[in-house]
Design a protein around this motif. Structure first.
Motif, PDB file in Angstrom:
ATOM      1  N   ASN A 113      17.241   8.720 -45.778  1.00  0.00           N
ATOM      2  CA  ASN A 113      16.592   9.510 -44.718  1.00  0.00           C
ATOM      3  C   ASN A 113      15.399   8.770 -44.113  1.00  0.00           C
ATOM      4  O   ASN A 113      14.536   9.369 -43.472  1.00  0.00           O
ATOM      5  CB  ASN A 113      16.160  10.888 -45.227  1.00  0.00           C
ATOM      6  N   LEU A 114      15.340   7.460 -44.326  1.00  0.00           N
ATOM      7  CA  LEU A 114      14.243   6.653 -43.805  1.00  0.00           C
ATOM      8  C   LEU A 114      14.745   5.238 -43.559  1.00  0.00           C
ATOM      9  O   LEU A 114      15.457   4.679 -44.399  1.00  0.00           O
ATOM     10  CB  LEU A 114      13.093   6.617 -44.821  1.00  0.00           C
ATOM     11  N   GLN A 115      14.395   4.671 -42.396  1.00  0.00           N
ATOM     12  CA  GLN A 115      14.689   3.271 -42.125  1.00  0.00           C
ATOM     13  C   GLN A 115      13.422   2.554 -41.690  1.00  0.00           C
ATOM     14  O   GLN A 115      12.614   3.099 -40.943  1.00  0.00           O
ATOM     15  CB  GLN A 115      15.772   3.116 -41.045  1.00  0.00           C
ATOM     16  N   ILE A 116      13.276   1.328 -42.180  1.00  0.00           N
ATOM     17  CA  ILE A 116      12.131   0.480 -41.864  1.00  0.00           C
ATOM     18  C   ILE A 116      12.646  -0.855 -41.347  1.00  0.00           C
ATOM     19  O   ILE A 116      13.512  -1.472 -41.977  1.00  0.00           O
ATOM     20  CB  ILE A 116      11.241   0.255 -43.105  1.00  0.00           C
ATOM     21  N   GLY A 117      12.144  -1.297 -40.210  1.00  0.00           N
ATOM     22  CA  GLY A 117      12.495  -2.602 -39.667  1.00  0.00           C
ATOM     23  C   GLY A 117      11.238  -3.406 -39.396  1.00  0.00           C
ATOM     24  O   GLY A 117      10.284  -2.905 -38.800  1.00  0.00           O
ATOM     25  N   LEU A 118      11.226  -4.646 -39.862  1.00  0.00           N
ATOM     26  CA  LEU A 118      10.091  -5.546 -39.655  1.00  0.00           C
ATOM     27  C   LEU A 118      10.607  -6.857 -39.064  1.00  0.00           C
ATOM     28  O   LEU A 118      11.627  -7.375 -39.517  1.00  0.00           O
ATOM     29  CB  LEU A 118       9.364  -5.840 -40.973  1.00  0.00           C
ATOM     30  N   ARG A 119       9.886  -7.400 -38.083  1.00  0.00           N
ATOM     31  CA  ARG A 119      10.300  -8.654 -37.474  1.00  0.00           C
ATOM     32  C   ARG A 119       9.080  -9.492 -37.133  1.00  0.00           C
ATOM     33  O   ARG A 119       8.090  -8.985 -36.601  1.00  0.00           O
ATOM     34  CB  ARG A 119      11.100  -8.401 -36.192  1.00  0.00           C
ATOM     35  N   ARG A 123       7.368 -16.002 -35.318  1.00  0.00           N
ATOM     36  CA  ARG A 123       6.995 -17.292 -35.893  1.00  0.00           C
ATOM     37  C   ARG A 123       5.802 -17.094 -36.827  1.00  0.00           C
ATOM     38  O   ARG A 123       5.120 -16.079 -36.795  1.00  0.00           O
ATOM     39  CB  ARG A 123       6.624 -18.293 -34.788  1.00  0.00           C
ATOM     40  N   LEU A 124       5.564 -18.106 -37.641  1.00  0.00           N
ATOM     41  CA  LEU A 124       4.473 -18.055 -38.596  1.00  0.00           C
ATOM     42  C   LEU A 124       3.148 -17.823 -37.881  1.00  0.00           C
ATOM     43  O   LEU A 124       2.825 -18.487 -36.907  1.00  0.00           O
ATOM     44  CB  LEU A 124       4.416 -19.367 -39.392  1.00  0.00           C
ATOM     45  N   GLY A 125       2.385 -16.843 -38.356  1.00  0.00           N
ATOM     46  CA  GLY A 125       1.077 -16.566 -37.796  1.00  0.00           C
ATOM     47  C   GLY A 125       1.077 -15.542 -36.688  1.00  0.00           C
ATOM     48  O   GLY A 125       0.010 -15.118 -36.252  1.00  0.00           O
ATOM     49  N   GLU A 126       2.276 -15.130 -36.192  1.00  0.00           N
ATOM     50  CA  GLU A 126       2.329 -14.159 -35.122  1.00  0.00           C
ATOM     51  C   GLU A 126       2.346 -12.740 -35.664  1.00  0.00           C
ATOM     52  O   GLU A 126       2.597 -12.509 -36.852  1.00  0.00           O
ATOM     53  CB  GLU A 126       3.552 -14.412 -34.239  1.00  0.00           C
ATOM     54  N   LYS A 127       2.120 -11.793 -34.779  1.00  0.00           N
ATOM     55  CA  LYS A 127       2.111 -10.399 -35.183  1.00  0.00           C
ATOM     56  C   LYS A 127       3.503  -9.935 -35.604  1.00  0.00           C
ATOM     57  O   LYS A 127       4.505 -10.526 -35.229  1.00  0.00           O
ATOM     58  CB  LYS A 127       1.587  -9.541 -34.045  1.00  0.00           C
ATOM     59  N   ILE A 128       3.534  -8.846 -36.338  1.00  0.00           N
ATOM     60  CA  ILE A 128       4.779  -8.315 -36.886  1.00  0.00           C
ATOM     61  C   ILE A 128       5.148  -7.033 -36.151  1.00  0.00           C
ATOM     62  O   ILE A 128       4.332  -6.118 -36.033  1.00  0.00           O
ATOM     63  CB  ILE A 128       4.631  -8.016 -38.390  1.00  0.00           C
ATOM     64  N   THR A 129       6.369  -6.974 -35.643  1.00  0.00           N
ATOM     65  CA  THR A 129       6.888  -5.738 -35.069  1.00  0.00           C
ATOM     66  C   THR A 129       7.312  -4.813 -36.201  1.00  0.00           C
ATOM     67  O   THR A 129       8.059  -5.214 -37.094  1.00  0.00           O
ATOM     68  CB  THR A 129       8.097  -6.020 -34.150  1.00  0.00           C
ATOM     69  N   VAL A 130       6.830  -3.567 -36.146  1.00  0.00           N
ATOM     70  CA  VAL A 130       7.120  -2.578 -37.179  1.00  0.00           C
ATOM     71  C   VAL A 130       7.829  -1.397 -36.535  1.00  0.00           C
ATOM     72  O   VAL A 130       7.342  -0.826 -35.561  1.00  0.00           O
ATOM     73  CB  VAL A 130       5.826  -2.077 -37.868  1.00  0.00           C
ATOM     74  N   VAL A 131       8.997  -1.027 -37.061  1.00  0.00           N
ATOM     75  CA  VAL A 131       9.730   0.121 -36.566  1.00  0.00           C
ATOM     76  C   VAL A 131      10.101   0.993 -37.749  1.00  0.00           C
ATOM     77  O   VAL A 131      10.681   0.518 -38.731  1.00  0.00           O
ATOM     78  CB  VAL A 131      11.017  -0.286 -35.819  1.00  0.00           C
ATOM     79  N   ILE A 132       9.751   2.284 -37.667  1.00  0.00           N
ATOM     80  CA  ILE A 132      10.050   3.230 -38.752  1.00  0.00           C
ATOM     81  C   ILE A 132      10.686   4.465 -38.145  1.00  0.00           C
ATOM     82  O   ILE A 132      10.186   5.017 -37.159  1.00  0.00           O
ATOM     83  CB  ILE A 132       8.773   3.606 -39.533  1.00  0.00           C
ATOM     84  N   GLY A 133      11.801   4.900 -38.730  1.00  0.00           N
ATOM     85  CA  GLY A 133      12.494   6.061 -38.205  1.00  0.00           C
ATOM     86  C   GLY A 133      13.093   6.929 -39.284  1.00  0.00           C
ATOM     87  O   GLY A 133      13.324   6.482 -40.410  1.00  0.00           O
ATOM     88  N   THR A 134      13.302   8.196 -38.957  1.00  0.00           N
ATOM     89  CA  THR A 134      13.979   9.120 -39.852  1.00  0.00           C
ATOM     90  C   THR A 134      14.990   9.929 -39.072  1.00  0.00           C
ATOM     91  O   THR A 134      14.684  10.407 -37.977  1.00  0.00           O
ATOM     92  CB  THR A 134      12.980  10.064 -40.563  1.00  0.00           C
ATOM     93  N   PRO A 135      16.203  10.118 -39.565  1.00  0.00           N
ATOM     94  CA  PRO A 135      16.741   9.443 -40.752  1.00  0.00           C
ATOM     95  C   PRO A 135      17.178   8.015 -40.484  1.00  0.00           C
ATOM     96  O   PRO A 135      17.413   7.266 -41.423  1.00  0.00           O
ATOM     97  CB  PRO A 135      17.948  10.313 -41.108  1.00  0.00           C
ATOM     98  N   ILE A 136      17.281   7.633 -39.185  1.00  0.00           N
ATOM     99  CA  ILE A 136      17.571   6.247 -38.839  1.00  0.00           C
ATOM    100  C   ILE A 136      16.694   5.821 -37.676  1.00  0.00           C
ATOM    101  O   ILE A 136      16.108   6.656 -36.981  1.00  0.00           O
ATOM    102  CB  ILE A 136      19.055   6.030 -38.464  1.00  0.00           C
TER     103      ILE A 136
END
Length: 264
Positions: free
Chosen positions: A237-243, A246-259
């Motif tokens: 019931n939870l999905q997490i995506g991180l991207r 390149r090294l040193g750059e910011k991280i895209t964070v995506v969180i959803g329920t249930p997908i």
């Protein structure tokens, strides 16, 4: 070239995971129909949406976009007159929307959009009928999205979404919540550690995942949330995506329920 290939793999991973879960949603609906005593709507409770917001705030992630999304399959429309009847009813019920109709050879669709100037939120309704001979399908979609919570609290937004969804769907419907944002470039640990920290924040357990150096995709189970989707690997019931590009750059964070329902 290497980073591009990993990004492609990340997109494939999310696509496969969502596609797999959509099949599971169908199984869940069949289970629900079999249990006549269960008349609850498949909706996101305010606790789920608020908890995702709280986790973003706790970790000091920026919030680039949030989205609440509802979907319902309705009775199949067999002819254009039936489609137009439903369209007219919807236009009267939601008269603040701007509407656009499309009549194609194999589909009829109605799309309505309303931009709330006071809250900077966008609402979209879609009513779509595909009339192929083998598998005619009719469904309605409702989406609310925004970029921050400057004008309304997550709890207030959820309440408004629930009220409007009840008016649009008139009965049971599936519902999803999702937020996409960015982790600061000062994070001094990797994606795998960050994903583990997020699972701890949600008190959730990992069910299935795909992990690489620059991307992580996790489907998990949070025991505090009532809604679940069965998969071959367990309930989720939870999905997490991180991207990370390149090294040193910011991280895209995506969180959803249930997908996850936001493209990124």
């Amino acid at each position: 070239m290497k980073n591009n290939w990993k990004n492609v793999l990340f997109g494939i991973a999310i696509f496969v995971c969502i596609g797999f879960v959509v099949v599971a949603i169908g199984n869940e609906k069949n289970i629900a129909r079999a249990d006549e005593s269960d008349n609850k709507k498949q909706v996101v409770t305010s606790n789920e949406f608020e908890e995702i917001v709280n986790v973003f705030e706790k970790n000091k992630f920026s919030m680039d976009e949030w989205k609440l999304y509802g979907r319902k399959y309705v009775k199949t429309i067999s002819n254009l007159d039936g489609f137009q009847t439903y369209v007219n009813e919807l236009k009267i019920k939601m008269d603040q929307f701007t509407w656009n109709e499309s009549i194609e050879e194999d589909s009829w669709s109605l799309t309505g959009t309303f931009i709330n100037e006071s809250t900077k939120e966008t609402e979209t309704i879609q009513f779509i009928t595909t009339h192929t001979k083998t598998n005619p399908t009719t469904y309605i979609l409702f989406e609310m999205k925004g970029s921050d919570f400057s004008f309304e609290s997550p709890k207030k937004i959820q309440q408004q979404f629930d009220q409007k969804s009840a008016n649009i769907f008139q009965g049971e419907y599936e519902s999803f919540a999702c937020i996409v944002g960015t982790a600061g470039d000062k994070i001094n640990f990797g994606l795998h550690d960050l994903s583990n920290n997020l699972l701890t924040d949600f008190n959730a357990s990992e069910v299935e995942s795909l992990k690489e150096d620059t991307f992580v995709s996790i489907s998990a189970y949070n025991g505090k949330w009532d809604r679940v989707i069965p998969t071959h690997h367990g309930l989720i019931n939870l999905q997490i995506g991180l991207r990370k590009e390149r090294l040193g750059e910011k991280i895209t964070v995506v969180i959803g329920t249930p997908i996850i329902t936001i493209e990124y």
